[in-house]
Design a protein around this motif. Structure first.
Motif, short mmCIF file in Angstrom:
data_model
loop_
_atom_site.label_atom_id
_atom_site.label_comp_id
_atom_site.label_asym_id
_atom_site.label_seq_id
_atom_site.Cartn_x
_atom_site.Cartn_y
_atom_site.Cartn_z
N SER A 98 1.87 6.44 -7.08
CA SER A 98 0.81 7.30 -7.62
C SER A 98 1.15 8.78 -7.45
N LEU A 99 1.82 9.14 -6.36
CA LEU A 99 2.20 10.54 -6.17
C LEU A 99 3.30 10.96 -7.14
N THR A 100 4.27 10.08 -7.38
CA THR A 100 5.34 10.44 -8.31
C THR A 100 4.85 10.43 -9.75
N ALA A 101 3.90 9.58 -10.08
CA ALA A 101 3.37 9.55 -11.44
C ALA A 101 2.60 10.83 -11.74
N GLY A 102 1.91 11.36 -10.76
CA GLY A 102 1.19 12.62 -10.95
C GLY A 102 2.13 13.78 -11.21
N ALA A 103 3.27 13.79 -10.56
CA ALA A 103 4.24 14.86 -10.76
C ALA A 103 4.91 14.74 -12.12
N ALA A 124 0.84 -1.20 0.00
CA ALA A 124 0.00 0.00 0.00
C ALA A 124 0.87 1.25 0.00
N THR A 125 1.95 1.24 0.76
CA THR A 125 2.86 2.38 0.80
C THR A 125 3.53 2.57 -0.56
N LEU A 126 3.96 1.46 -1.17
CA LEU A 126 4.58 1.53 -2.49
C LEU A 126 3.61 2.06 -3.54
N ALA A 127 2.37 1.62 -3.47
CA ALA A 127 1.36 2.09 -4.42
C ALA A 127 1.09 3.58 -4.23
N ALA A 128 1.06 4.05 -2.99
CA ALA A 128 0.83 5.47 -2.72
C ALA A 128 1.98 6.32 -3.22
N VAL A 129 3.21 5.86 -3.01
CA VAL A 129 4.38 6.60 -3.47
C VAL A 129 4.41 6.64 -4.99
#
Length: 63
Positions: free
Chosen positions: A12-17, A5-10
């Motif tokens: 998704s945040l970097t993909a948005g940037a 879950a932590t890896l998925a959250a990280v």
């Protein structure tokens, strides 16, 4: 499961940037062409004038 879950959250945040701002087509600016005009010399008369002088010189050397 917490690591996933932590890896998925990280991710998704970097993909948005990475996609911030969207795609913009590059703009190529054309440089204006500069046409230089000839001075007062008329090149269209120079060649016939030289030919006429050559004919006159050839005619005068025959006599």
């Amino acid at each position: 499961m917490k690591k996933l879950a932590t890896l998925a959250a990280v991710m998704s945040l970097t993909a948005g940037a990475a996609f911030a701002g969207g795609y913009e087509a590059p703009v190529v600016e054309a440089e204006p062409m500069v046409v230089e005009e000839a001075g007062t010399t008329n090149a269209g008369l120079v060649v016939p004038a030289l030919l006429l002088l050559g004919v006159i010189a050839a005619a005068s050397s025959d006599s």
